[in-house]
Design an enzyme around this catalytic site. Structure first.
Site, short mmCIF file in Angstrom:
data_model
loop_
_atom_site.label_atom_id
_atom_site.label_comp_id
_atom_site.label_asym_id
_atom_site.label_seq_id
_atom_site.Cartn_x
_atom_site.Cartn_y
_atom_site.Cartn_z
CG HIS B 240 -1.95 1.04 1.24
ND1 HIS B 240 -3.24 0.82 0.89
CD2 HIS B 240 -1.87 2.36 1.53
CE1 HIS B 240 -3.92 1.94 0.97
NE2 HIS B 240 -3.12 2.89 1.37
CG HIS B 312 -10.81 3.61 1.58
ND1 HIS B 312 -11.52 3.80 2.72
CD2 HIS B 312 -9.51 3.60 1.96
CE1 HIS B 312 -10.69 3.93 3.75
NE2 HIS B 312 -9.47 3.80 3.31
CG ASN B 313 -10.60 -0.93 -3.97
OD1 ASN B 313 -11.28 0.06 -4.16
ND2 ASN B 313 -9.57 -1.26 -4.72
CG ASP B 334 -4.19 11.93 -0.38
OD1 ASP B 334 -3.23 11.90 0.41
OD2 ASP B 334 -4.83 10.92 -0.69
CD GLN B 468 -10.24 4.29 9.80
OE1 GLN B 468 -10.09 5.13 10.66
NE2 GLN B 468 -9.30 3.89 8.99
CG ASP B 496 -3.19 12.32 4.36
OD1 ASP B 496 -2.14 12.11 3.75
OD2 ASP B 496 -4.10 11.48 4.44
CD GLN B 541 -10.38 8.25 8.28
OE1 GLN B 541 -10.60 9.10 7.43
NE2 GLN B 541 -9.49 7.29 8.09
CB SER B 776 -5.62 -0.89 -5.04
OG SER B 776 -6.30 -1.91 -4.36
#
Lengths: 269, 983
Positions: B240, B312-313, B334, B468, B496, B541, B776
């Site tokens: 990742h 965000h799979n 981002d 989350q 971030d 987050q 990904s």
């Protein structure tokens, strides 16, 4: 002539402050975007302005119902911790004969803080709740203005097209009497309308099922006004969803509301 | 004792939420439900409270009734309460605490839940099933189910408090790496490290190196690796974060020839961008590419555009709502964390799902695709709308193979002044001595191992902690504050906290100063009981990491406090060359930055391309072309996505020019989004997407080429300038590394190599540099004997500008009598087409892009658009000419008449082939008759008039022998197009 000063409050999830300020300045007013914490710490005073705008957004995530927490904030948060509440300041501002506009989330805040329909100011007599579809929807609607309304903002408007972008736009009142007062005194200044210009309960022309097709409402003075549709989202013709098909004036119809406000204030300030 | 509060609409009011829940359940199942009534429930964890506070906070007296420590008098057969599991972000609970604080001055813990009061003939087991299937996700929520009998004695408050572990276990574990290879491998799996044995052995070697050990000794560390260090390495070295496959050395074989490729990323993606930039010289629009969280390009002399798309799979597979919500608010951070920060101006989303009408058995741990669809839709709705960022473009793609993992692409663009306080805004600079500050949310166990979890296939033990929920309002408060701090010059750098949490954000920022000391007891926690490594890795987050010069820290912290944002100094940037973490004064991690970032060995991989033995069968001609057109319009990949699109705010920020829905009734499918980010200017940003995963079944090279070509055409059709464009590549692949789990790894890797070759060839040919991207690589599902791999998928997102928004064009036919031209040649290219898919076939002749002729045509189109000669433009993609022409007609509410014999074709094509071929680089335009000569002069042979718009509200298409092939009423066509996803 004195420059008209408009105040657009930001913070806690308000998100239309920039285009709302643009609309105010486009109408000839000086536009200040002020974070609510700068009002609460006493740096900025609401009463130094002529035109207060509560812009659209998702105040506090609409978590306890749209603008519910903002209404609580108005009522309980005190300037510099122990000074007057925001509502006290707003009452003083209203007494000065100035204008208040609430758009979408800002309309919800005005209603929940008891500033609309008013009579007496501060008493919550109406609310704005979930659309009948229980969905957030972005769509353009046709609106019919009530010619008999004392509303300063909708003067001279017959039909206007604007986008709605909300999940909670259904105006309801506490009692039948309140509704009758709103209708009889022409406080309902803007209605969702069909192609003939008649107020309608038909979805999606009326996108949320609002009682009597009410899209916007003012107080008895016509100087406090709130509406679910977004006039600040139609300041230029390219905002209109059919602008590539039809000929439209350069200045978007949403500007009429801001122009009316500034022209009114020019006459009073 | 805690208190439980129920709030419900007054009985005379229409309960829209209850009605909608009922509608959703009834649409997707056969439960015998009569009514559902929704209640909001709050549990306040405090004995001494004033009932007045609760009424003020929770009840709107105009519309609601409230019951405190009792039940509202409502009738039901089943009362189902859905609350959050301990530790799951509870936004409503959090807001409730704020509201009660305003009213009472006290800080009270509040937990929210929802109650569904159901009337209907269900037994308890069915009621339970209904709860699990429709009312919540047991991974993050818990259910309490009561019959009327059960609640007679009252319902207790639900307090899902996280209980701190009170054991005296040491905070930091030291791990011995002097173990067998097999044990190293199982250590990696057991801790979700996702490290290969080779990588574990490189770490083992570092901890044997005497010089490293000598330095460790000074920090009172020995040769055992701490859990903090092991976890940091695993995060930093994850697929990742480090894109190992894209950096690998690959031996590529094709028809007997071998080729050595050292890093796909450097060779093809960075390679093509470098080449384009060199060629463009002073016309280069790239400002910062591949180095920061997002790509930066020039917008005008005063502003830059910043753009990033991510996926965000994996989280969305387990919890679609939370996964997608964190996907969108995550990608927002981002551009926000690029340079010294950009203001966000729009979102664009593309989702790939299995059919929501899937009716076979579901493999273990997989949620029904309809649930994924609805959850993802809602997550992105809440993330985008509540953040005040318009969603201006996107699409949905359906294929059964997305059952194992859905793809959730979320993109966000921002704008920033070229200079802020006299300094270039796209650069970050950190000096040793600058303070490390974390701003925004608190840290909990949320999202731990997200980076490594998504670097694996979805398997039996995939950790649920990786899931989350985001909190867009906390993030909005944060961005409001930081934009102001940015303009006041209160910080030097920002990034971030996403995958890997602080380990990754501070790990990367440390490179700018040359080291850091992070004090892990400093970050504020949501609850006690987190170990140092968990604090470092948490992906909780709404957090940004900043470098704040010492002399600015006081102003920074005081503005933060004033604006209701939590900011904490958690360490110092240094130039020691080490990533150094302490906990309560003791060193718990001490890794050389060089090892952390460069110690990862390159993978050595093997790819072998074998052309599949595919053949084109004779095209089956439908018996009834009208019927076939209706069927094609209703297919998932073609039908209207109105239901989804309308629930996204497309016009907040006031600069909307082309919305996702266009035309007479505001429901036609726009090609691209156009917005004016600066309201006083007519300059506009254009954004579009292209995706064509079905073509991978034939050749991923052409899949990649066609995806880019589609994105470019969408951009052009709206009026975008083909000399001011840039793109983002977003690869989603199935595992391409050969192993026992993936015996066909060589082929899948060859597909990846070929897709990269296409990216290189076509970005150069179209002069369109990639400025950022993402990959990904493990989009597989393996549980038991079931393996589901996604089709190799690339999303190209194109961004650029148009000088004057008033030149923008939409797809809808504007007036009867306009001439309709087709640009480009139609070939017998039905391979991978929607038409063949409708017959269950793949075919062989995949569309191929001839970039040279296409690019010349595209420039002509832009010229014609800028001269105002084009009244409508639409690209031909899924479903080819028949679909594009029909969409233009019904979007404008104006009929068309086309003659297939006028369509320029290469080779001999049947009428059906002309209608449904998906040959690339084709566009339909409508032109007013007065502009005929002008248009024909500009295009020459590149445009052919194939018909006109008419006063009849029908689509009429004549076949090759002047026979009427299709003659259908617009309203019937539109109804078929709209019916499929009318949820």
């Amino acid at each position: 002539m004195k420059k008209i000063k408009s105040l657009i409050i930001s913070g806690n999830g308000t998100n239309c402050e920039i285009e709302t300020a643009f609309a105010c300045s486009h109408a000839g007013a000086k536009a200040d975007i002020v974070h609510i914490s700068d009002i609460l710490n006493g740096k900025t005073r609401i009463t130094d302005y002529h035109f207060l705008v509560l812009a659209g957004g998702f105040l506090d995530g609409d978590d306890l119902g749209s603008a519910q927490v903002q209404a609580i904030r108005f009522k309980y948060a005190r300037i510099k911790g122990s000074g007057p509440t925001l509502l006290d300041e707003i009452f003083a501002f209203i007494k000065d004969g100035h204008l208040i506009l609430g758009i979408c989330n800002g309309f919800q805040a005005l209603v929940k803080a008891g500033l609309l329909p008013g009579n007496p100011l501060g008493a919550r007599r109406a609310s704005i709740t979930f659309n009948n579809s229980a969905r957030f929807e972005d769509r353009w609607v046709r609106l019919k203005a009530n010619n008999n309304s004392p509303c300063v903002f909708t003067k001279g408007i017959d039909i206007i097209e604007l986008p709605v972008r909300h999940g909670e736009g259904n105006v309801v009142t506490d009692t039948e009497e309140t509704l009758r007062e709103i209708m009889d005194k022409n406080l309902a200044s803007l209605f969702y309308a069909d192609s003939k210009g008649n107020p309608t309960m038909e979805y999606p022309l009326n996108p949320n099922g609002s009682t009597c097709a009410i899209a916007g409402m003012c107080d008895a003075t016509g100087r406090i006004f709130g509406l679910m549709p977004h006039p600040e989202a139609y300041t230029h013709k390219t905002n209109h969803p059919s602008w590539t098909r039809i000929s439209l004036p350069e200045r978007g119809q949403g500007m009429i509301l801001f122009d009316n406000a500034v022209n009114f204030l020019k006459g009073t300030v | 004792m805690a208190h439980r509060i129920e709030v419900g609409l007054k009985p005379h009011l229409f309960d829209a939420r209850g009605e909608r829940t009922k509608h959703q359940i009834k649409n997707a199942s056969s439960y015998a439900i009569e009514t559902i009534f929704c209640l909001d429930v709050y549990s306040v964890d405090e004995e001494n409270i004033d009932e007045f506070w609760l009424k003020e906070a929770f009840c709107d007296p105009v519309i609601q009734d409230i019951a405190i420590d009792s039940q509202l008098p409502r009738k039901f057969d089943w009362y189902i309460e859905v609350g959050f599991r301990p530790g799951v972000t509870d936004n409503i609970g959090h807001t409730s605490t704020n509201a009660l604080k305003l009213i009472s001055g006290k800080t009270l813990d509040v937990y929210s839940s929802k109650a569904f009061l159901i009337k209907g003939s269900l037994d308890r087991a069915l009621a339970e099933k209904l709860a699990y299937d429709f009312l919540g996700n047991s991974l993050i929520q818990s259910f309490r189910i009561f019959s009327p009998q059960d609640v007679k004695s009252g319902i207790s408050p639900y307090i899902p408090k996280v209980l701190a572990s009170s054991n005296n276990e040491s905070q930091v574990e030291n791990i011995n790496l002097e173990i067998s290879d097999a044990d190293l491998a199982s250590l990696s799996r057991a801790r979700t490290l996702a490290l290969t044995l080779d990588e574990m052995k490189v770490i083992q070697a570092y901890f044997r190196d005497p010089s490293a050990l000598k330095l460790r000794k000074k920090q009172f560390l020995d040769s055992l690796i701490t859990d903090v260090e092991l976890e940091v390495l695993a995060q930093t070295w994850s697929e990742h974060c480090k894109h190992k496959i894209f950096s690998a050395n690959i031996t590529y074989e094709e028809s007997g020839k071998k080729e050595e490729i050292s890093s796909l990323f450097k060779t093809y993606i960075q390679g093509s961008t470098n080449e384009i930039r060199k060629k463009r010289k002073d016309k280069d629009i790239c400002v910062s590419v591949f180095t920061d969280n997002a790509g930066v390009i020039r917008f005008n002399k005063d502003y830059h555009l910043v753009f990033k798309v991510e996926t965000h799979n994996s989280p969305s597979a387990l919890d679609p709502y939370g996964g997608a919500l964190t996907g969108i608010v995550g990608v927002n951070r981002d551009p926000f964390g690029t340079g010294i920060g950009a203001k966000l101006i729009f979102n664009t989303d593309v989702f790939c799902f299995a059919s929501p009408f899937y009716d076979k058995d579901l493999p273990k741990r997989i949620l029904h695709p309809r649930r994924i669809f609805e959850g993802v839709r809602e997550g992105v709705e809440h993330g985008g709308n509540k953040s005040g960022i318009p969603t201006v473009n996107g699409c949905l793609v359906f294929d059964e193979r997305y059952l194992g993992k859905p793809l959730v692409y979320c993109g966000t663009a921002g704008i920033m002044p070229v200079k802020i306080n006299g300094k270039p805004s796209h650069e970050k600079k950190i000096d040793p001595g600058d303070l490390i500050v974390m701003a925004g949310g608190k840290i909990g166990k949320d999202g731990i191992h997200g980076a490594t979890f998504s670097s694996e296939e979805l398997h039996e033990e995939s950790p649920t902690s990786a899931v989350q929920i985001g909190d867009p309002i906390t993030q909005k408060r944060l961005t409001d504050f930081l934009l102001r701090a940015r303009d006041l010059g209160l910080y030097a750098a920002i990034t971030d906290n996403g995958a890997g949490g602080l380990s990754s954000s501070i790990g990367e920022m440390s490179l700018l100063s040359g080291g850091c000391t992070l004090e892990l007891e400093k970050p504020p926690l949501k609850y006690h009981g987190l170990k140092p490594w968990e604090i470092l890795l948490s992906e909780a987050q709404e957090r940004m990491s900043l470098a704040v010069p010492k002399e600015k820290i006081e102003d920074f912290l005081s503005l933060s406090e004033q604006m209701g944002v939590e900011s904490t100094v958690i360490g110092t940037f240094t130039d020691t060359g080490f990533f150094h973490c302490t906990y309560e004064g003791n060193t718990v991690a001490y890794l050389s930055l060089d090892f952390l970032h460069n110690g990862l060995p390159k993978m050595q991989l093997h790819a072998k391309w074998e052309e599949k033995d595919l053949k084109d069968a004779a095209t089956i001609e439908p018996e009834d072309q009208n019927k076939k057109l209706l069927e094609m319009l209703s297919r998932l990949n073609i039908c209207s996505k109105d239901y989804v699109v309308r629930q996204y705010d497309h016009e907040v920020q006031g600069g909307s020019v082309i919305k996702p829905l266009s035309g007479k009734d505001h429901d036609g499918p726009s090609d691209a989004g156009v917005v004016r980010p600066l309201l006083e200017s007519m300059e506009a940003v254009v954004v579009s997407n292209g995706i064509a995963p079905r073509y991978s079944d034939i050749d991923a090279y052409h899949m990649a080429a066609c995806s880019l070509d589609e994105a470019l055409r969408n951009y052009l059709c709206a009026g975008g300038d083909p000399e001011n464009w840039a793109c983002l590549d977003n690869f989603c692949w199935c595992d391409p590394v050969e192993s026992e789990k993936t015996p066909d790894g060589k082929y899948k890797l060859a597909q990846l190599v070929r897709a990269n070759k296409a990216l290189y060839d076509y970005t150069i040919a179209f002069d369109c540099p990639c400025v950022s991207g993402k990959d990904s690589m493990k989009n597989d599902y393996i549980i038991g004997d079931t393996k589901i791999s996604i089709p190799p998928t690339i999303l190209f997102s194109v961004i650029g500008k148009m000088k004057n928004a008033e030149n923008a064009v939409t797809l809808d036919i504007k007036h009867p009598g306009d001439l309709i031209y087709i640009l480009g040649t139609t070939k017998k290219e039905l391979g991978g087409s929607e038409y063949l898919a409708s017959l269950g076939q793949i075919g062989a002749n995949v569309p191929k892009v001839d970039a040279k002729s296409a690019y010349a045509r595209y420039k002509k189109l832009h010229k014609a658009i800028n001269m105002g000669l084009v009244s409508a433009a639409h690209d031909l993609s899924d479903g080819g000419l028949a679909i594009a022409a029909t969409e233009m007609a019904f979007s404008g509410g104006i009929g068309i008449e086309l003659d297939l014999s006028c369509v320029p074709a290469k080779g001999k094509l049947s009428a059906t082939e002309l209608l449904y071929s998906e040959s690339a680089s084709r566009i339909l335009i409508a032109v007013e008759p007065k502009n005929k000569a002008h248009i024909e002069k500009i295009f020459g042979n590149d445009a052919a008039c194939i018909g006109k718009s008419t006063t009849a509200t029908r689509v009429v298409i004549k076949g090759l022998k002047q026979n009427t092939l299709i003659d259908a009423d617009l309203s019937g066509l539109k109804t078929a197009w709209k019916a499929t996803l009318d949820f």
